[in-house]
Design a protein around this motif. Structure first.
Motif, PDB file in Angstrom:
ATOM      1  N   ASN A  90       0.851  -1.202   0.000  1.00  0.00           N
ATOM      2  CA  ASN A  90       0.000   0.000   0.000  1.00  0.00           C
ATOM      3  C   ASN A  90       0.879   1.243   0.000  1.00  0.00           C
ATOM      4  OD1 ASN A  90       0.754   0.566   2.849  1.00  0.00           O
ATOM      5  ND2 ASN A  90      -0.396  -1.327   3.242  1.00  0.00           N
ATOM      6  N   SER A  91       0.258   2.381   0.237  1.00  0.00           N
ATOM      7  CA  SER A  91       1.006   3.644   0.140  1.00  0.00           C
ATOM      8  C   SER A  91       2.106   3.729   1.210  1.00  0.00           C
ATOM      9  CB  SER A  91       0.037   4.830   0.307  1.00  0.00           C
ATOM     10  OG  SER A  91      -0.704   4.657   1.507  1.00  0.00           O
ATOM     11  N   HIS A  92       1.952   2.982   2.287  1.00  0.00           N
ATOM     12  CA  HIS A  92       2.956   3.035   3.366  1.00  0.00           C
ATOM     13  C   HIS A  92       4.099   2.052   3.123  1.00  0.00           C
ATOM     14  CE1 HIS A  92       0.069   5.420   5.475  1.00  0.00           C
ATOM     15  NE2 HIS A  92      -0.781   4.434   5.591  1.00  0.00           N
ATOM     16  N   CYS A  93       3.789   0.935   2.480  1.00  0.00           N
ATOM     17  CA  CYS A  93       4.786  -0.127   2.367  1.00  0.00           C
ATOM     18  C   CYS A  93       4.564  -0.871   1.059  1.00  0.00           C
ATOM     19  CB  CYS A  93       4.641  -1.098   3.543  1.00  0.00           C
ATOM     20  SG  CYS A  93       5.733  -2.512   3.459  1.00  0.00           S
ATOM     21  N   ASP A  94       5.657  -1.094   0.315  1.00  0.00           N
ATOM     22  CA  ASP A  94       5.474  -1.695  -1.020  1.00  0.00           C
ATOM     23  C   ASP A  94       5.653  -3.215  -1.002  1.00  0.00           C
ATOM     24  OD1 ASP A  94       8.120  -1.902  -0.502  1.00  0.00           O
ATOM     25  OD2 ASP A  94       8.809  -0.670  -2.184  1.00  0.00           O
ATOM     26  N   GLU A  95       5.567  -3.794   0.223  1.00  0.00           N
ATOM     27  CA  GLU A  95       5.684  -5.254   0.326  1.00  0.00           C
ATOM     28  C   GLU A  95       4.454  -5.815   1.011  1.00  0.00           C
ATOM     29  OE1 GLU A  95      10.486  -5.001   1.141  1.00  0.00           O
ATOM     30  OE2 GLU A  95       9.137  -5.984   2.549  1.00  0.00           O
ATOM     31  N   THR A  96       4.149  -7.067   0.698  1.00  0.00           N
ATOM     32  CA  THR A  96       3.119  -7.768   1.448  1.00  0.00           C
ATOM     33  C   THR A  96       3.676  -8.036   2.843  1.00  0.00           C
ATOM     34  OG1 THR A  96       2.171  -8.845  -0.488  1.00  0.00           O
ATOM     35  CG2 THR A  96       1.842  -9.942   1.632  1.00  0.00           C
ATOM     36  N   GLU A  97       2.908  -7.754   3.871  1.00  0.00           N
ATOM     37  CA  GLU A  97       3.360  -8.014   5.243  1.00  0.00           C
ATOM     38  C   GLU A  97       2.364  -8.957   5.918  1.00  0.00           C
ATOM     39  OE1 GLU A  97       4.034  -3.763   6.579  1.00  0.00           O
ATOM     40  OE2 GLU A  97       6.021  -4.642   6.970  1.00  0.00           O
ATOM     41  N   ILE A  98       2.918  -9.941   6.613  1.00  0.00           N
ATOM     42  CA  ILE A  98       2.094 -10.901   7.351  1.00  0.00           C
ATOM     43  C   ILE A  98       2.473 -10.757   8.827  1.00  0.00           C
ATOM     44  CG2 ILE A  98       1.376 -13.301   7.538  1.00  0.00           C
ATOM     45  CD1 ILE A  98       1.092 -12.357   4.683  1.00  0.00           C
ATOM     46  N   GLY A 147       0.037 -11.669  23.315  1.00  0.00           N
ATOM     47  CA  GLY A 147      -0.482 -10.583  22.477  1.00  0.00           C
ATOM     48  C   GLY A 147       0.627  -9.947  21.651  1.00  0.00           C
ATOM     49  N   GLU A 148       1.822 -10.556  21.737  1.00  0.00           N
ATOM     50  CA  GLU A 148       2.964 -10.024  20.978  1.00  0.00           C
ATOM     51  C   GLU A 148       2.689 -10.125  19.486  1.00  0.00           C
ATOM     52  OE1 GLU A 148       6.508 -12.232  21.731  1.00  0.00           O
ATOM     53  OE2 GLU A 148       7.722 -11.088  20.301  1.00  0.00           O
ATOM     54  N   GLN A 149       3.213  -9.163  18.714  1.00  0.00           N
ATOM     55  CA  GLN A 149       3.046  -9.202  17.259  1.00  0.00           C
ATOM     56  C   GLN A 149       4.374  -9.610  16.626  1.00  0.00           C
ATOM     57  OE1 GLN A 149       1.194  -5.366  16.182  1.00  0.00           O
ATOM     58  NE2 GLN A 149      -0.676  -6.569  15.975  1.00  0.00           N
ATOM     59  N   VAL A 150       4.263 -10.553  15.693  1.00  0.00           N
ATOM     60  CA  VAL A 150       5.458 -11.136  15.078  1.00  0.00           C
ATOM     61  C   VAL A 150       5.280 -11.156  13.560  1.00  0.00           C
ATOM     62  CG1 VAL A 150       6.859 -13.238  14.940  1.00  0.00           C
ATOM     63  CG2 VAL A 150       5.788 -12.600  17.112  1.00  0.00           C
ATOM     64  N   CYS A 151       6.303 -10.726  12.835  1.00  0.00           N
ATOM     65  CA  CYS A 151       6.223 -10.740  11.380  1.00  0.00           C
ATOM     66  C   CYS A 151       6.593 -12.125  10.847  1.00  0.00           C
ATOM     67  CB  CYS A 151       7.162  -9.695  10.797  1.00  0.00           C
ATOM     68  SG  CYS A 151       6.621  -8.000  11.152  1.00  0.00           S
ATOM     69  N   LEU A 152       5.859 -12.572   9.841  1.00  0.00           N
ATOM     70  CA  LEU A 152       6.082 -13.900   9.264  1.00  0.00           C
ATOM     71  C   LEU A 152       6.421 -13.769   7.779  1.00  0.00           C
ATOM     72  CD1 LEU A 152       3.003 -15.683  10.909  1.00  0.00           C
ATOM     73  CD2 LEU A 152       5.351 -15.569  11.771  1.00  0.00           C
ATOM     74  N   ASP A 153       7.092 -14.787   7.258  1.00  0.00           N
ATOM     75  CA  ASP A 153       7.505 -14.817   5.860  1.00  0.00           C
ATOM     76  C   ASP A 153       6.349 -15.339   5.003  1.00  0.00           C
ATOM     77  OD1 ASP A 153       8.543 -15.211   3.395  1.00  0.00           O
ATOM     78  OD2 ASP A 153      10.061 -16.700   4.005  1.00  0.00           O
ATOM     79  N   PRO A 154       5.848 -14.499   4.081  1.00  0.00           N
ATOM     80  CA  PRO A 154       4.715 -14.937   3.240  1.00  0.00           C
ATOM     81  C   PRO A 154       5.016 -16.228   2.473  1.00  0.00           C
ATOM     82  CG  PRO A 154       5.168 -12.587   2.914  1.00  0.00           C
ATOM     83  CD  PRO A 154       6.276 -13.127   3.760  1.00  0.00           C
ATOM     84  N   LYS A 155       6.292 -16.527   2.256  1.00  0.00           N
ATOM     85  CA  LYS A 155       6.620 -17.720   1.431  1.00  0.00           C
ATOM     86  C   LYS A 155       6.820 -18.976   2.271  1.00  0.00           C
ATOM     87  CE  LYS A 155       8.586 -14.861  -2.191  1.00  0.00           C
ATOM     88  NZ  LYS A 155       8.233 -13.609  -1.403  1.00  0.00           N
ATOM     89  N   ALA A 156       6.728 -18.842   3.596  1.00  0.00           N
ATOM     90  CA  ALA A 156       6.990 -20.009   4.462  1.00  0.00           C
ATOM     91  C   ALA A 156       5.901 -21.061   4.274  1.00  0.00           C
ATOM     92  CB  ALA A 156       7.037 -19.558   5.920  1.00  0.00           C
ATOM     93  N   PRO A 157       6.282 -22.291   3.856  1.00  0.00           N
ATOM     94  CA  PRO A 157       5.282 -23.338   3.632  1.00  0.00           C
ATOM     95  C   PRO A 157       4.427 -23.609   4.874  1.00  0.00           C
ATOM     96  CG  PRO A 157       7.448 -24.019   2.810  1.00  0.00           C
ATOM     97  CD  PRO A 157       7.656 -22.741   3.565  1.00  0.00           C
TER      98      PRO A 157
END
Lengths: 76, 76
Positions: free
Chosen positions: A35-43, A51-61
């Motif tokens: 989107n306008s803030h970020c040009d990558e897909t974020e998961i 309740g911690e937030q953790v970023c994940l790899d969209p390609k991880a099987p």
């Protein structure tokens, strides 16, 4: 904590992604399109107990399996 | 607006789901597992232009395609 401060939302929220398979710890997953803030897909996963937030790899099987399990309302 | 008031998070957020195929309007999708507040899987999309939140049917075939497209970072 691998998320940039949420106070300034002018760029991607994820700096690095969690590689461990944490499917059973996840309560919620956010799939965010480029989107306008970020040009990558974020998961971004929110963990049950902390309740911690953790970023994940969209390609991880393993992530695809967790999403399929959530969609079909079954345990991964 | 098909979401209960967010002020009181003591039950499910979704009352009804959107049946139209709105994949191209979606900026973000939240996949929420059954938890202490709600015993159902809830899928909540945030729309690009309006930021409106819309509940989706986890079993909708078109939704699976949209999620796959987001994960592979391609247009649906």
């Amino acid at each position: 904590m691998s998320l940039r401060s949420l106070g300034v939302a002018l760029h991607c929220r994820c700096i690095q992604t969690e590689s461990r398979r944490i499917g059973s710890l996840i309560e919620k997953i956010e799939l965010i399109r480029p989107n306008s803030h970020c040009d990558e897909t974020e998961i971004i996963a929110t963990l049950k107990k902390t309740g911690e937030q953790v970023c994940l790899d969209p390609k991880a099987p393993w992530l695809k399996r967790v999403i399929a399990a959530i969609m079909s309302n079954t345990k991964p």
